[in-house]
Design a protein around this motif. Structure first.
Motif, PDB file in Angstrom:
ATOM      1  N   THR A   1       7.328 -40.851  91.833  1.00  0.00           N
ATOM      2  CA  THR A   1       8.600 -40.860  91.370  1.00  0.00           C
ATOM      3  C   THR A   1       9.407 -39.484  91.988  1.00  0.00           C
ATOM      4  O   THR A   1       8.762 -38.639  91.534  1.00  0.00           O
ATOM      5  CB  THR A   1       8.835 -41.118  89.850  1.00  0.00           C
ATOM      6  OG1 THR A   1       8.455 -42.273  89.228  1.00  0.00           O
ATOM      7  CG2 THR A   1      10.265 -40.859  89.527  1.00  0.00           C
ATOM      8  N   TYR A   2      10.164 -40.032  92.805  1.00  0.00           N
ATOM      9  CA  TYR A   2      10.686 -38.733  93.589  1.00  0.00           C
ATOM     10  C   TYR A   2      12.421 -38.624  93.281  1.00  0.00           C
ATOM     11  O   TYR A   2      13.115 -39.751  93.571  1.00  0.00           O
ATOM     12  CB  TYR A   2      10.356 -38.478  95.042  1.00  0.00           C
ATOM     13  CG  TYR A   2      10.630 -37.320  95.815  1.00  0.00           C
ATOM     14  CD1 TYR A   2      10.100 -36.343  95.602  1.00  0.00           C
ATOM     15  CD2 TYR A   2      12.079 -37.352  96.852  1.00  0.00           C
ATOM     16  CE1 TYR A   2      10.428 -35.180  96.436  1.00  0.00           C
ATOM     17  CE2 TYR A   2      12.315 -36.318  97.226  1.00  0.00           C
ATOM     18  CZ  TYR A   2      11.303 -35.032  97.161  1.00  0.00           C
ATOM     19  OH  TYR A   2      11.922 -33.890  97.787  1.00  0.00           O
ATOM     20  N   ARG A   3      12.813 -37.445  92.697  1.00  0.00           N
ATOM     21  CA  ARG A   3      14.225 -37.233  92.737  1.00  0.00           C
ATOM     22  C   ARG A   3      14.742 -36.305  93.774  1.00  0.00           C
ATOM     23  O   ARG A   3      14.056 -35.307  94.019  1.00  0.00           O
ATOM     24  CB  ARG A   3      14.565 -36.542  91.324  1.00  0.00           C
ATOM     25  CG  ARG A   3      16.094 -36.549  90.891  1.00  0.00           C
ATOM     26  CD  ARG A   3      16.102 -35.689  89.715  1.00  0.00           C
ATOM     27  NE  ARG A   3      17.701 -35.532  89.286  1.00  0.00           N
ATOM     28  CZ  ARG A   3      18.346 -34.671  89.687  1.00  0.00           C
ATOM     29  NH1 ARG A   3      17.910 -33.602  90.635  1.00  0.00           N
ATOM     30  NH2 ARG A   3      19.388 -34.828  89.002  1.00  0.00           N
TER      31      ARG A   3
ATOM     32  N   ALA B   1       7.380 -45.566 103.130  1.00  0.00           N
ATOM     33  CA  ALA B   1       5.992 -45.058 102.775  1.00  0.00           C
ATOM     34  C   ALA B   1       5.580 -45.985 101.601  1.00  0.00           C
ATOM     35  O   ALA B   1       4.397 -46.302 101.651  1.00  0.00           O
ATOM     36  CB  ALA B   1       5.987 -43.610 102.503  1.00  0.00           C
ATOM     37  N   ALA B   2       6.449 -46.311 100.810  1.00  0.00           N
ATOM     38  CA  ALA B   2       6.139 -47.028  99.519  1.00  0.00           C
ATOM     39  C   ALA B   2       5.607 -48.697  99.873  1.00  0.00           C
ATOM     40  O   ALA B   2       4.869 -49.023  99.216  1.00  0.00           O
ATOM     41  CB  ALA B   2       6.973 -46.860  98.801  1.00  0.00           C
TER      42      ALA B   2
ATOM     43  N   ILE C   1       4.295 -49.053  91.757  1.00  0.00           N
ATOM     44  CA  ILE C   1       5.592 -48.874  92.415  1.00  0.00           C
ATOM     45  C   ILE C   1       6.083 -47.296  92.504  1.00  0.00           C
ATOM     46  O   ILE C   1       5.682 -46.581  91.524  1.00  0.00           O
ATOM     47  CB  ILE C   1       6.255 -49.331  90.852  1.00  0.00           C
ATOM     48  CG1 ILE C   1       6.088 -51.048  90.619  1.00  0.00           C
ATOM     49  CG2 ILE C   1       8.027 -49.120  90.824  1.00  0.00           C
ATOM     50  CD1 ILE C   1       6.593 -51.183  88.967  1.00  0.00           C
ATOM     51  N   THR C   2       6.751 -47.188  93.456  1.00  0.00           N
ATOM     52  CA  THR C   2       7.319 -45.999  93.998  1.00  0.00           C
ATOM     53  C   THR C   2       8.694 -46.077  93.478  1.00  0.00           C
ATOM     54  O   THR C   2       9.736 -47.035  93.622  1.00  0.00           O
ATOM     55  CB  THR C   2       6.970 -45.615  95.385  1.00  0.00           C
ATOM     56  OG1 THR C   2       5.805 -45.514  95.683  1.00  0.00           O
ATOM     57  CG2 THR C   2       8.147 -44.480  95.881  1.00  0.00           C
ATOM     58  N   ARG C   3       9.266 -44.829  92.839  1.00  0.00           N
ATOM     59  CA  ARG C   3      10.548 -44.881  92.305  1.00  0.00           C
ATOM     60  C   ARG C   3      11.185 -43.583  93.206  1.00  0.00           C
ATOM     61  O   ARG C   3      10.821 -42.515  93.101  1.00  0.00           O
ATOM     62  CB  ARG C   3      10.624 -44.651  90.796  1.00  0.00           C
ATOM     63  CG  ARG C   3      10.204 -45.793  90.154  1.00  0.00           C
ATOM     64  CD  ARG C   3       9.902 -45.494  88.872  1.00  0.00           C
ATOM     65  NE  ARG C   3      11.353 -45.610  87.719  1.00  0.00           N
ATOM     66  CZ  ARG C   3      11.783 -44.494  87.156  1.00  0.00           C
ATOM     67  NH1 ARG C   3      11.258 -43.377  87.350  1.00  0.00           N
ATOM     68  NH2 ARG C   3      12.977 -45.001  86.687  1.00  0.00           N
ATOM     69  N   VAL C   4      12.652 -43.981  93.720  1.00  0.00           N
ATOM     70  CA  VAL C   4      13.607 -42.834  94.312  1.00  0.00           C
ATOM     71  C   VAL C   4      14.621 -42.631  93.293  1.00  0.00           C
ATOM     72  O   VAL C   4      15.372 -43.422  92.947  1.00  0.00           O
ATOM     73  CB  VAL C   4      13.919 -42.906  95.505  1.00  0.00           C
ATOM     74  CG1 VAL C   4      14.851 -41.838  96.148  1.00  0.00           C
ATOM     75  CG2 VAL C   4      12.541 -43.229  96.490  1.00  0.00           C
ATOM     76  N   ILE C   5      15.006 -41.394  92.867  1.00  0.00           N
ATOM     77  CA  ILE C   5      16.198 -41.228  91.946  1.00  0.00           C
ATOM     78  C   ILE C   5      17.116 -40.431  92.739  1.00  0.00           C
ATOM     79  O   ILE C   5      16.738 -39.540  93.478  1.00  0.00           O
ATOM     80  CB  ILE C   5      16.022 -40.309  90.640  1.00  0.00           C
ATOM     81  CG1 ILE C   5      14.470 -41.098  89.916  1.00  0.00           C
ATOM     82  CG2 ILE C   5      16.976 -40.124  89.765  1.00  0.00           C
ATOM     83  CD1 ILE C   5      14.042 -40.227  88.864  1.00  0.00           C
TER      84      ILE C   5
ATOM     85  N   ALA D   1      13.490 -48.900  92.762  1.00  0.00           N
ATOM     86  CA  ALA D   1      12.103 -48.981  92.399  1.00  0.00           C
ATOM     87  C   ALA D   1      11.255 -50.040  93.445  1.00  0.00           C
ATOM     88  O   ALA D   1      11.988 -51.074  93.497  1.00  0.00           O
ATOM     89  CB  ALA D   1      11.801 -49.433  90.781  1.00  0.00           C
ATOM     90  N   LEU D   2      10.619 -49.557  94.258  1.00  0.00           N
ATOM     91  CA  LEU D   2      10.030 -50.472  95.143  1.00  0.00           C
ATOM     92  C   LEU D   2       8.443 -50.788  94.922  1.00  0.00           C
ATOM     93  O   LEU D   2       7.808 -49.958  94.355  1.00  0.00           O
ATOM     94  CB  LEU D   2      10.066 -49.868  96.564  1.00  0.00           C
ATOM     95  CG  LEU D   2       9.483 -50.969  97.469  1.00  0.00           C
ATOM     96  CD1 LEU D   2      10.596 -50.820  99.097  1.00  0.00           C
ATOM     97  CD2 LEU D   2       8.191 -50.470  98.230  1.00  0.00           C
ATOM     98  N   HIS D   3       8.226 -52.226  94.928  1.00  0.00           N
ATOM     99  CA  HIS D   3       6.879 -52.729  94.621  1.00  0.00           C
ATOM    100  C   HIS D   3       5.948 -52.565  95.742  1.00  0.00           C
ATOM    101  O   HIS D   3       6.303 -53.394  96.989  1.00  0.00           O
ATOM    102  CB  HIS D   3       6.901 -54.001  94.050  1.00  0.00           C
ATOM    103  CG  HIS D   3       7.355 -54.054  92.603  1.00  0.00           C
ATOM    104  ND1 HIS D   3       6.911 -54.095  91.594  1.00  0.00           N
ATOM    105  CD2 HIS D   3       8.750 -54.141  92.379  1.00  0.00           C
ATOM    106  CE1 HIS D   3       7.721 -54.374  90.345  1.00  0.00           C
ATOM    107  NE2 HIS D   3       8.867 -54.247  90.924  1.00  0.00           N
ATOM    108  N   GLY D   4       5.069 -51.956  95.999  1.00  0.00           N
ATOM    109  CA  GLY D   4       4.080 -51.556  97.022  1.00  0.00           C
ATOM    110  C   GLY D   4       3.311 -52.712  97.528  1.00  0.00           C
ATOM    111  O   GLY D   4       3.276 -53.683  97.014  1.00  0.00           O
ATOM    112  N   GLU D   5       2.459 -52.411  98.664  1.00  0.00           N
ATOM    113  CA  GLU D   5       1.824 -53.783  99.380  1.00  0.00           C
ATOM    114  C   GLU D   5       2.531 -55.026  99.504  1.00  0.00           C
ATOM    115  O   GLU D   5       2.119 -56.035  99.197  1.00  0.00           O
ATOM    116  CB  GLU D   5       0.262 -53.884  98.375  1.00  0.00           C
ATOM    117  CG  GLU D   5      -0.263 -52.720  98.144  1.00  0.00           C
ATOM    118  CD  GLU D   5      -1.529 -52.829  97.281  1.00  0.00           C
ATOM    119  OE1 GLU D   5      -2.796 -52.780  97.871  1.00  0.00           O
ATOM    120  OE2 GLU D   5      -1.519 -53.217  96.137  1.00  0.00           O
TER     121      GLU D   5
END
Length: 440
Positions: free
Chosen positions: A161-163, A178-179, A185-189, A221-225
């Motif tokens: 999770t990256y702000r 990258a995600a 799940i990778t999240r960007v704020i 929020a992005l679901h990977g693979e």
């Protein structure tokens, strides 16, 4: 280095079309190259920056070819099945290519070396290095976090999770790309919303992502693979390229120009809003949606502009258009004040300092502040222009060259720029299109 003097013109008339949106063109090639199957792209910007992305995606294993009808066919390599580049990736002048492809390399088990021209090699990459390192990539950069730079990707990478510490669509996009090949799940704020082309297009290619708000901040929020499917992409006209003609027609008396098929994504259309606040006469004809992006034909007529205090909240939606807006301000009535533009100091050039010097050389009254410019307009009178033997230093920056070219159209002596070659990075036909529009 082809210098050129831009001189006062007749009114800009008729109907023109600017090149495809650069941001969307980059992403269309990348995501089509990551899909499994054949995608077709129409309206692609064929400037040097986008062609650098195409060349890199070929090294990763995608097949990319221009068809006889001007469209582009992309056979994707498939996410997770990319080839390790056999040679270094030459990004030329393209910061977008570099930062987004760093994200792609970060979650694949490969080593990539990124290089660029003198201008790009002076631009800091630390803001992208930080989150990608958190995801597990090993990144070695030159002193100051610049190119040349090596990325050793990790598979599987680590979801984070990256702000965002600053508003940057490129940093956001690098993390989301990258995600794609990262489990979980990778999240960007985003404290301040930035251009959302990545989210729109990834959804079109089949990635699973959600956007929402938490505590007044935007969260993606992005679901990977992910499994990306091919799609056809129609690239709208670039609002950053249209900006030069919006300003030119606004400041040259008698102008009545229509710019066809301009993308008006609300995260990108700040230049239209700002110019209208100054009194510009811009109307949207035939509004429509193309490939998930709002589009319209923009009709712009000469108007008597007035200086404004530009709201810092609008900055992310027009960060690349400020050099053109500075020119409009120089011809306006009264004073225009801008602030919150620290990002401009780390573009292809320090666009605050370079535009301050350029406008002053052309006879404008300009004051440079820490993070903006204060410009005292002429009230509609032409700028004096550059003196004989004097030349604006563009510092290898395409937007400086084009902005000062526009300034020359509303000047007494004309404005000489020292080098028009960088214009090819984003708008190869700028000069002939400007000459055609002003000679009808």
């Amino acid at each position: 280095m082809p210098a050129k003097t831009f001189i006062a013109s007749g009114p800009l008339k008729g109907r023109i079309q600017v090149p495809g949106d650069k941001s969307i063109s980059h992403r269309a090639l990348m995501f089509a190259g990551l899909a499994v199957g054949t995608s077709r792209i129409t309206g692609l910007l064929e400037g040097e920056d986008v062609l650098a992305t195409a060349a890199a995606m070929r090294q990763f294993g995608a097949s990319i070819a221009r068809e006889d009808d001007g469209s582009w066919r992309v056979e994707g390599a498939g996410l997770g099945s990319l080839l390790e580049p056999r040679t270094h990736l030459d990004m030329g002048n393209s910061g977008t290519s570099t930062r987004l492809l760093m994200g792609l390399a970060a979650s694949h088990a490969m080593t990539c070396v990124f290089t660029g021209d003198a201008s790009l090699s002076g631009r800091p990459m630390n803001r992208v290095i930080a989150p990608l390192a958190q995801m597990g990539a090993q990144i070695e950069a030159a002193s100051g976090g610049t190119l040349p730079l090596m990325v050793r990707g990790l598979t599987p990478a680590v979801p984070i999770t990256y702000r965002l510490p600053i508003a940057s669509a490129q940093v956001k996009s690098a993390v989301l790309i990258a995600a794609l090949n990262t489990p979980g799940i990778t999240r960007v704020i985003e404290p301040v919303a930035t251009r959302d082309h990545t989210e729109r297009m990834l959804a079109g290619f089949g990635a699973r992502l959600e956007t929402g708000e938490e505590n007044g901040e935007r969260v993606i929020a992005l679901h990977g693979e992910a499994d990306l499917a091919p799609m056809d992409v129609c690239v709208p006209g670039d609002p950053s390229s249209a900006a030069f003609f919006l300003v030119a027609a606004s400041i040259v008396p008698g102008s009545d120009l229509t710019i066809a098929n301009v993308g008006l994504n609300p995260t990108r259309a700040g230049i239209v809003t700002a110019l209208r606040q100054m009194g510009a006469d811009i109307t949207e004809d035939n509004p429509r949606e193309v490939g998930g992006e709002p589009v319209a034909d923009l009709r712009v007529r000469h108007a008597n502009l007035a200086g404004i205090d530009v709201d810092p909240a609008i900055v992310p939606s027009m960060i690349d258009e400020f050099p053109a807006l500075f020119v409009a301000a120089a011809l306006a009535r009264g004073t225009t004040r801008t602030s919150g533009l620290a990002e401009l100091r780390v573009k292809e050039s320090d666009r605050i300092a370079v535009m301050a010097r350029a406008l002053a050389l052309a006879g404008a009254r300009v004051e440079e502040t820490e993070n903006g410019l204060t410009i005292h307009g002429t009230g509609g009178d032409p700028l004096p222009g550059t003196r004989e033997g004097a030349s604006v230093a563009t510092e290898l920056d395409h937007r400086i060259a084009m902005s000062m070219g526009v300034a020359g159209l509303a000047s007494t002596r004309g404005v000489q720029v020292d080098d028009t070659a960088p214009i090819a990075t984003s708008f190869p036909d700028f000069i002939p299109l400007l000459e055609r529009a002003s000679s009808r």
